[in-house]
Motif scaffolding. Structure first.
Motif, PDB file in Angstrom:
ATOM      1  N   MET A   1       0.829  -1.209   0.000  1.00 43.77           N
ATOM      2  CA  MET A   1       0.000   0.000   0.000  1.00 43.77           C
ATOM      3  C   MET A   1       0.870   1.268   0.000  1.00 43.77           C
ATOM      4  N   GLN A   2       1.936   1.254   0.813  1.00 44.20           N
ATOM      5  CA  GLN A   2       2.829   2.405   0.882  1.00 44.20           C
ATOM      6  C   GLN A   2       3.497   2.664  -0.463  1.00 44.20           C
ATOM      7  N   TYR A   3       3.760   1.555  -1.174  1.00 48.19           N
ATOM      8  CA  TYR A   3       4.385   1.667  -2.493  1.00 48.19           C
ATOM      9  C   TYR A   3       3.487   2.457  -3.443  1.00 48.19           C
ATOM     10  N   PHE A   4       2.195   2.120  -3.446  1.00 44.00           N
ATOM     11  CA  PHE A   4       1.259   2.808  -4.336  1.00 44.00           C
ATOM     12  C   PHE A   4       1.051   4.260  -3.900  1.00 44.00           C
ATOM     13  N   LYS A   5       1.116   4.517  -2.596  1.00 47.07           N
ATOM     14  CA  LYS A   5       1.029   5.890  -2.112  1.00 47.07           C
ATOM     15  C   LYS A   5       2.217   6.701  -2.605  1.00 47.07           C
ATOM     16  N   ASN A   6       3.386   6.074  -2.593  1.00 44.39           N
ATOM     17  CA  ASN A   6       4.580   6.756  -3.094  1.00 44.39           C
ATOM     18  C   ASN A   6       4.451   7.056  -4.584  1.00 44.39           C
ATOM     19  N   ILE A   7       3.873   6.105  -5.329  1.00 46.37           N
ATOM     20  CA  ILE A   7       3.679   6.304  -6.768  1.00 46.37           C
ATOM     21  C   ILE A   7       2.743   7.476  -7.019  1.00 46.37           C
ATOM     22  N   ILE A   8       1.641   7.526  -6.257  1.00 51.49           N
ATOM     23  CA  ILE A   8       0.663   8.611  -6.413  1.00 51.49           C
ATOM     24  C   ILE A   8       1.302   9.953  -6.049  1.00 51.49           C
ATOM     25  N   GLY A   9       2.071   9.965  -4.946  1.00 58.10           N
ATOM     26  CA  GLY A   9       2.751  11.192  -4.541  1.00 58.10           C
ATOM     27  C   GLY A   9       3.747  11.658  -5.582  1.00 58.10           C
ATOM     28  N   PHE A  10       4.458  10.710  -6.181  1.00 54.05           N
ATOM     29  CA  PHE A  10       5.430  11.023  -7.223  1.00 54.05           C
ATOM     30  C   PHE A  10       4.744  11.639  -8.437  1.00 54.05           C
ATOM     31  N   GLU A  11       3.605  11.070  -8.820  1.00 55.64           N
ATOM     32  CA  GLU A  11       2.894  11.573  -9.995  1.00 55.64           C
ATOM     33  C   GLU A  11       2.302  12.961  -9.721  1.00 55.64           C
ATOM     34  N   GLN A  12       1.848  13.198  -8.491  1.00 56.76           N
ATOM     35  CA  GLN A  12       1.342  14.523  -8.133  1.00 56.76           C
ATOM     36  C   GLN A  12       2.465  15.555  -8.177  1.00 56.76           C
ATOM     37  N   TYR A  13       3.649  15.144  -7.723  1.00 59.03           N
ATOM     38  CA  TYR A  13       4.819  16.020  -7.751  1.00 59.03           C
ATOM     39  C   TYR A  13       5.163  16.386  -9.193  1.00 59.03           C
ATOM     40  N   LYS A  14       5.129  15.386 -10.086  1.00 60.71           N
ATOM     41  CA  LYS A  14       5.398  15.616 -11.502  1.00 60.71           C
ATOM     42  C   LYS A  14       4.327  16.512 -12.124  1.00 60.71           C
ATOM     43  N   LEU A  15       3.075  16.281 -11.713  1.00 62.44           N
ATOM     44  CA  LEU A  15       1.972  17.077 -12.255  1.00 62.44           C
ATOM     45  C   LEU A  15       2.134  18.550 -11.884  1.00 62.44           C
ATOM     46  N   SER A  16       2.624  18.805 -10.671  1.00 64.72           N
ATOM     47  CA  SER A  16       2.857  20.191 -10.264  1.00 64.72           C
ATOM     48  C   SER A  16       3.949  20.824 -11.120  1.00 64.72           C
ATOM     49  N   GLY A  17       4.905  20.010 -11.567  1.00 63.76           N
ATOM     50  CA  GLY A  17       5.948  20.513 -12.455  1.00 63.76           C
ATOM     51  C   GLY A  17       5.405  20.877 -13.818  1.00 63.76           C
ATOM     52  N   VAL A  18       4.531  20.026 -14.350  1.00 68.40           N
ATOM     53  CA  VAL A  18       3.892  20.314 -15.637  1.00 68.40           C
ATOM     54  C   VAL A  18       3.058  21.587 -15.528  1.00 68.40           C
ATOM     55  N   PHE A  19       2.311  21.724 -14.435  1.00 70.90           N
ATOM     56  CA  PHE A  19       1.490  22.918 -14.217  1.00 70.90           C
ATOM     57  C   PHE A  19       2.371  24.168 -14.138  1.00 70.90           C
ATOM     58  N   SER A  20       3.513  24.066 -13.446  1.00 66.71           N
ATOM     59  CA  SER A  20       4.436  25.198 -13.340  1.00 66.71           C
ATOM     60  C   SER A  20       4.964  25.604 -14.708  1.00 66.71           C
ATOM     61  N   ALA A  21       5.310  24.613 -15.543  1.00 67.34           N
ATOM     62  CA  ALA A  21       5.821  24.901 -16.884  1.00 67.34           C
ATOM     63  C   ALA A  21       4.761  25.589 -17.736  1.00 67.34           C
ATOM     64  N   LEU A  22       3.511  25.157 -17.604  1.00 64.32           N
ATOM     65  CA  LEU A  22       2.426  25.766 -18.375  1.00 64.32           C
ATOM     66  C   LEU A  22       2.151  27.198 -17.920  1.00 64.32           C
ATOM     67  N   ILE A  23       2.163  27.424 -16.599  1.00 67.03           N
ATOM     68  CA  ILE A  23       1.954  28.775 -16.069  1.00 67.03           C
ATOM     69  C   ILE A  23       3.059  29.706 -16.553  1.00 67.03           C
ATOM     70  N   CYS A  24       4.297  29.199 -16.529  1.00 69.05           N
ATOM     71  CA  CYS A  24       5.431  29.989 -17.008  1.00 69.05           C
ATOM     72  C   CYS A  24       5.250  30.360 -18.474  1.00 69.05           C
ATOM     73  N   SER A  25       4.887  29.376 -19.288  1.00 67.22           N
ATOM     74  CA  SER A  25       4.714  29.621 -20.720  1.00 67.22           C
ATOM     75  C   SER A  25       3.608  30.633 -20.989  1.00 67.22           C
ATOM     76  N   LEU A  26       2.508  30.519 -20.248  1.00 62.54           N
ATOM     77  CA  LEU A  26       1.390  31.444 -20.410  1.00 62.54           C
ATOM     78  C   LEU A  26       1.803  32.866 -20.045  1.00 62.54           C
ATOM     79  N   GLY A  27       2.482  33.011 -18.906  1.00 62.30           N
ATOM     80  CA  GLY A  27       2.899  34.339 -18.452  1.00 62.30           C
ATOM     81  C   GLY A  27       3.911  34.982 -19.380  1.00 62.30           C
ATOM     82  N   LEU A  28       4.923  34.226 -19.801  1.00 61.19           N
ATOM     83  CA  LEU A  28       5.942  34.773 -20.690  1.00 61.19           C
ATOM     84  C   LEU A  28       5.369  35.070 -22.071  1.00 61.19           C
ATOM     85  N   GLY A  29       4.464  34.202 -22.530  1.00 62.41           N
ATOM     86  CA  GLY A  29       3.833  34.445 -23.824  1.00 62.41           C
ATOM     87  C   GLY A  29       2.994  35.710 -23.821  1.00 62.41           C
TER      88      GLY A  29
END
Length: 304
Positions: A1-29
């Motif tokens: 169970m902890q393994y799957f929690k780590n996977i979910i946490g990892f994917e959420q962390y990555k998703l925040s990175g994608v969101f940050s990149a999109l916000i940056c692109s929108l603002g600079l554009g």
């Protein structure tokens, strides 16, 4: 169970990175589109870059103090930060400075050579060839930029081409250096020191070239201030994204910046939405999505 929690946490962390990149692109554009107001109002690209750098120093320094983030750098990071600041100043100058000799569309395309350069350098460092899908999708996105921007190759001034390409290469090296050499330093601190060094370099350059001029009308001041604020807010998201999803995905997602610029120009300045721009934007967005899908698929294969 902890393994799957780590996977979910990892994917959420990555998703925040994608969101940050999109916000940056929108603002600079959006900042690029609003730059027209500033330039039509009498100021210069170097003046805008100088103001943006100074504003970033003040803003990031204030935020760090209020959040209790120490601005002290480890000795091992001093040389890296000096190098990053020099790269950052050329990124800011070269992206706009090349337009003195070549068209704005060609300058934008030359600067955005940096996403494929980041991909090539990353895979060269890892001594591993990119997948066929990724290679095709990156190429497709880059060609989409050319179609969308409507690049005119009839008149090429070597000076503008060199400035534009080297600015893109400087951006690529900056991204990789941050990811490899200073991954643990807070993005606010990175932006603070980069902006301080860039302020010094750009300020001297603007003074030497007699390019320090303020806007002479209200619309110019509005654009001047908005560009500075948007870029100051957006750039930290760029480095947050690098630390969360890596240099290559951040660079590829940032290909959407010209798309944001053109959409903003259509909405704000009533520019025409041509068929070329529409299909070019679809190519860029499609290339980005396929690249991210390929990365996600490879990540899941490694985890499972």
């Amino acid at each position: 169970m902890q393994y799957f929690k780590n996977i979910i946490g990892f994917e959420q962390y990555k998703l925040s990175g994608v969101f940050s990149a999109l916000i940056c692109s929108l603002g600079l554009g959006l900042a690029v589109a609003l730059g027209r107001l500033a330039f039509d109002g009498g100021t210069t690209p170097l003046s805008v870059a100088f103001f943006r750098s100074l504003l970033s120093v003040v803003a990031m320094g204030t935020i760090c103090v209020c959040m209790g983030i120490s601005l002290r750098l480890p000795r091992s990071a001093l040389i890296s930060m000096l190098f990053l600041g020099c790269l950052f100043s050329h990124m800011a100058f070269g992206n706009v400075g090349s337009t003195k000799y070549i068209s704005i569309s060609l300058a934008a395309l030359l600067f955005f050579i940096y996403p494929p350069v980041v991909a090539i350098l990353n895979h060269a460092i890892a001594r591993k060839w990119p997948s066929v899908i990724k290679t095709i999708s990156i190429t497709f996105a880059f060609l989409g930029l050319a179609v969308m921007l409507g690049v005119d190759l009839d008149k090429l001034d070597p000076r503008g081409v060199v400035i534009g390409i080297t600015a893109g290469i400087a951006c690529a090296i900056n991204i990789i250096w941050v990811a490899k050499k200073v991954p643990s330093i807070h993005p606010f601190i990175i932006v603070f020191y980069q902006s301080a060094i860039a302020s010094l370099i750009i300020g001297v350059l603007a003074w030497y070239l007699d390019e320090l001029r303020f806007p002479n009308e209200i619309g110019g001041w509005l654009g001047f201030l908005l560009v500075g604020v948007l870029q100051t807010v957006s750039i930290p998201f760029f480095y947050f994204a690098i630390q969360r999803i890596g240099s290559e995905p951040t660079a590829i997602i940032n290909n959407s910046q010209p798309v944001a610029s053109i959409v903003a120009a259509i909405l704000i300045f009533n520019e025409a939405l041509t068929l070329e721009r529409f299909f070019g934007a679809i190519m860029v967005i499609g290339g980005i999505l396929v690249t991210q899908w390929d990365d996600l698929r490879n990540t899941r294969n490694r985890l499972f």
